[in-house]
Design an enzyme around this catalytic site. Structure first.
Site, PDB file in Angstrom:
ATOM      1  N   CYS A   1       0.815  -1.222   0.000  1.00 47.42           N
ATOM      2  CA  CYS A   1       0.000   0.000   0.000  1.00 47.42           C
ATOM      3  C   CYS A   1       0.845   1.268   0.000  1.00 47.42           C
ATOM      4  O   CYS A   1       0.573   2.206  -0.775  1.00 47.42           O
ATOM      5  CB  CYS A   1      -0.954  -0.009   1.191  1.00 47.42           C
ATOM      6  SG  CYS A   1      -0.186  -0.483   2.760  1.00 47.42           S
TER       7      CYS A   1
ATOM      8  N   HIS B   1      -3.240   6.139   5.057  1.00 48.66           N
ATOM      9  CA  HIS B   1      -1.799   6.235   5.268  1.00 48.66           C
ATOM     10  C   HIS B   1      -1.306   7.615   4.834  1.00 48.66           C
ATOM     11  O   HIS B   1      -1.826   8.195   3.868  1.00 48.66           O
ATOM     12  CB  HIS B   1      -1.058   5.187   4.442  1.00 48.66           C
ATOM     13  CG  HIS B   1      -1.172   3.790   4.965  1.00 48.66           C
ATOM     14  ND1 HIS B   1      -1.855   3.450   6.103  1.00 48.66           N
ATOM     15  CD2 HIS B   1      -0.663   2.619   4.468  1.00 48.66           C
ATOM     16  CE1 HIS B   1      -1.760   2.129   6.303  1.00 48.66           C
ATOM     17  NE2 HIS B   1      -1.038   1.620   5.324  1.00 48.66           N
TER      18      HIS B   1
END
Length: 335
Positions: free
Chosen positions: A134, A246
């Site tokens: 990711c 994130h």
């Protein structure tokens, strides 16, 4: 032509997001099959007004399937992805197992969609396309337009990774910890190495022999494979108490200087990117605001005071969407 699709690991956080995105983007399929472990068999989920029952992940489940979107964990992909391919399916795998396999393309569609055909046997492939980590996905989407101006030589990155990176159980544990703190109860710590609530943990995945974690080494190795570059990426990956987005702070060094104006223009025009860089009005990407968004948001673009060929910037993206499920569906759309 892709008609019959299976989600392997359908009951997890990424599997559930895959289900939503296939419906939201009206992916052109005729039949959808939900696969999971024995403990989830029989659960029902809505898809386009229908109730779909979860079936057991087993070899026969892949008969007649054209595309498998896999998010069930590395050991499950190791066992069942080759079986799905034997039954004639293309597998887009969200796990780490195949990422560095030389015969498996590692793809972020905005960056290297041209690598997708390498999955085919006639091109030396295994019938499998890997989804990167990711943090790597978000980073290379932002690096792509800057690298087109001047080759990026080095990247230093500090990541601020949400609980969602540890799956649905990670998000649940973070919520549980805050509730326990409010109620004055002992704090449950199972999924993470330490209490995450009110804390930062500079430790994601296991440590390797060089004292970098596997998560940090993924960013080094995967970035090179995706960008077809010798770029050196040094990462420090930190778990923070955000829920599902994130964030990353980046310092990049290019062969030739890139001005802030050039960088902003390139990011604004970049595929899969949104420029949000308005420091005069306290405008910059934050994880609280970007849950459910498809793009990677970039701000705080400025010259590196320590390197005349350097730029500093900040990015935020939804880990479950672009960091996992959306990227996989975008690969499938290219197929």
């Amino acid at each position: 032509m892709i008609r019959n699709v299976a989600i392997m690991g359908a009951t997890g956080a990424v599997g559930q997001e895959l289900l939503k995105i296939l419906e939201q983007r009206n992916f052109p399929l005729q039949n959808l099959k939900l696969l999971a472990s024995e403990r989830s068999v029989g659960r029902e989920y809505d898809f386009k007004g229908e109730k779909l029952k979860v079936e057991l992940t087993c070899p026969d489940a892949f008969k007649g399937v054209d595309l498998v979107l896999s998010s069930a964990g590395a050991s499950v992909s190791k066992e069942f992805a080759p079986i799905a391919v034997e039954h004639g399916a293309v597998v887009v795998d969200n796990t780490s197992f195949f990422r560095m396999d030389e015969k498996v393309p590692l793809v972020v569609p905005e960056v290297n969609a041209c690598d997708i055909p390498l999955y085919k046997a006639e091109n030396g492939g295994k019938g499998i396309i890997a989804n990167p980590n990711c943090t790597t996905i978000m980073m290379v989407v932002a690096l792509k337009p800057l690298n087109a101006i001047s080759k990026i030589k080095r990247v230093h990155v500090a990541t601020y990774q949400s609980a969602s990176g540890a799956g649905a159980t990670g998000m649940a544990e973070l919520k549980q910890q805050y509730q326990e703190i409010v109620e004055g109860k002992p704090v449950t710590v199972k999924k993470f190495a330490h209490q995450l609530a009110y804390n930062l943990i500079p430790h994601i995945d296991v440590f390797t022999d060089n004292d970098y974690t596997k998560e940090e080494m993924k960013m080094f190795n995967e970035t090179r494979k995706i960008m077809h570059s010798d770029v050196a990426c040094s990462a420090t990956c930190v778990r923070v108490s955000a829920l599902r987005c994130h964030s990353e702070a980046l310092w990049i060094e290019t062969e030739k200087p890139i001005s802030v104006e050039e960088a902003r223009k390139a990011i604004a025009a970049g595929e899969g990117l949104t420029l949000f860089d308005d420091p005069a009005n306290n405008g910059y990407p934050m994880p609280l605001d970007l849950m459910g968004k498809d793009d990677v948001y970039v701000g705080r673009i400025r010259k590196d005071l320590a390197n005349e060929n350097g730029l500093n910037f900040w990015l935020v993206g939804d880990q479950i969407r672009k960091g996992a499920a959306l990227n996989a569906v975008q690969i499938a759309e290219k197929l």
